[in-house]
Write an enzyme that holds these catalytic residues in place. Structure first.
Site, PDB file in Angstrom:
ATOM      1  N   ASP A 228      54.067  71.029   1.826  1.00 25.54           N
ATOM      2  CA  ASP A 228      52.896  70.596   1.594  1.00 25.54           C
ATOM      3  C   ASP A 228      51.795  71.332   2.545  1.00 25.54           C
ATOM      4  O   ASP A 228      50.840  71.005   3.091  1.00 25.54           O
ATOM      5  CB  ASP A 228      52.840  69.001   1.815  1.00 25.54           C
ATOM      6  CG  ASP A 228      53.239  68.327   0.981  1.00 25.54           C
ATOM      7  OD1 ASP A 228      53.575  68.732  -0.187  1.00 25.54           O
ATOM      8  OD2 ASP A 228      53.992  67.090   1.348  1.00 25.54           O
ATOM      9  N   ALA A 229      51.993  72.615   2.711  1.00 26.07           N
ATOM     10  CA  ALA A 229      51.409  73.378   3.687  1.00 26.07           C
ATOM     11  C   ALA A 229      50.819  74.778   3.248  1.00 26.07           C
ATOM     12  O   ALA A 229      50.272  75.686   3.795  1.00 26.07           O
ATOM     13  CB  ALA A 229      52.155  73.640   4.933  1.00 26.07           C
TER      14      ALA A 229
END
Length: 284
Positions: A228-229
């Site tokens: 999620d980055a």
């Protein structure tokens, strides 16, 4: 009738005269520029540009444009990508059990709001196969466990290669892709049900409820090896109140997820996103 266009996405170290050099390449070959947008990241010392022109009347045949522009771009230490408006990308949509993002994408593609062809749907569950059948799209059920993950990802990569897929869209595919997979197929867009970087990982709506936040969000981003980055393409938020339950947050969040994912996919398909490092420039 719409005229076919070509688009260049360019990034290079910032220096004087870059706009003129790129524009003159098009002008010198008889092109008519219909869109140009530029950005300079002063901190990174980078120049980033999107320029689109009509192919009608352009003197260079398509197969020579890339090579010809390279003669200008290489001395500038530039990276660039060339796209044509009449190219229809082939996408694969990956899902688990939730159907709201899948239905939304399929209807937008069917109505030609999104310019793409869905080559196949892949899922780790059989639940959404009837939707694929409804839209006459191949559906591949590949269950994922810790023991078979590597084997199944090899099958997924083979399916993508055979179908000549250009983009994978994770439309609520509740699995983490391995680093090996991303190295082999890096063009993946995910929808995350929070306003990243807040509430990464599982159950962000439960996290948001426990924290008592007043807004919740959704984020469309490119997938990288870090959970999620990846570089963010699109985000949006909706207000909530102390009266909202977790189920209210989930309901409101689903509506937002559909919109944000569709926006992110549209921007990608229109070649309006330029990634540098872990950031993006999104050209209007």
């Amino acid at each position: 009738m719409a005229v076919d266009t070509a688009t260049l996405l360019v990034s290079c170290p910032d220096q004087q005269g870059l706009v003129a050099k790129i524009a003159n390449f098009i002008y010198a070959n008889g092109g008519n520029i219909i869109h140009a947008d530029h950005h300079t990241d002063l901190e990174a010392g980078l120049f980033l540009s999107r320029i689109e022109w009509q192919l009608q009347g352009f003197n260079l045949p398509r197969h020579l444009i890339n090579e010809a522009f390279g003669a200008i771009a290489s001395p500038l230490q530039a990276k660039w990508k060339l796209h044509f408006s009449d190219t229809v990308p082939k996408v694969a949509i990956w899902v688990s059990k939730q159907d709201h993002c899948l239905y939304d994408l399929l209807w937008r593609i069917k109505s030609k709001e999104l310019k793409a062809e869905v080559g196949l749907i892949i899922s780790n569950h059989p639940d959404l196969a009837p939707i694929a059948q409804q839209f006459n799209i191949e559906y591949h059920h590949l269950p994922i466990t810790k023991e078979n993950k590597k084997e199944q990802e090899l099958k997924q990569l083979e399916l993508l290669k055979n179908a000549e897929i250009n983009l994978v869209i994770l439309a609520k595919y509740m699995q983490v892709l391995s680093s090996d997979f991303i190295k082999e197929f890096p063009t993946v867009i995910n929808i995350h049900h929070s306003f990243l970087p807040a509430f990464i990982g599982a159950k962000p709506y439960h996290q948001a409820y426990s924290r008592g936040v007043k807004i919740i969000g959704a984020t469309a981003h490119y997938v990288t090896q870090d959970l999620d980055a990846g570089p963010i393409i699109e985000q949006d938020v909706v207000r909530i109140s102390h009266r909202d339950t977790v189920q209210d947050l989930i309901r409101k969040g689903k509506d937002l997820e559909k919109i944000v994912l569709a926006r992110g996919v549209r921007l990608h398909l229109q070649n309006r996103v330029l990634v540098y490092g872990n950031r993006t420039v999104v050209f209007g």
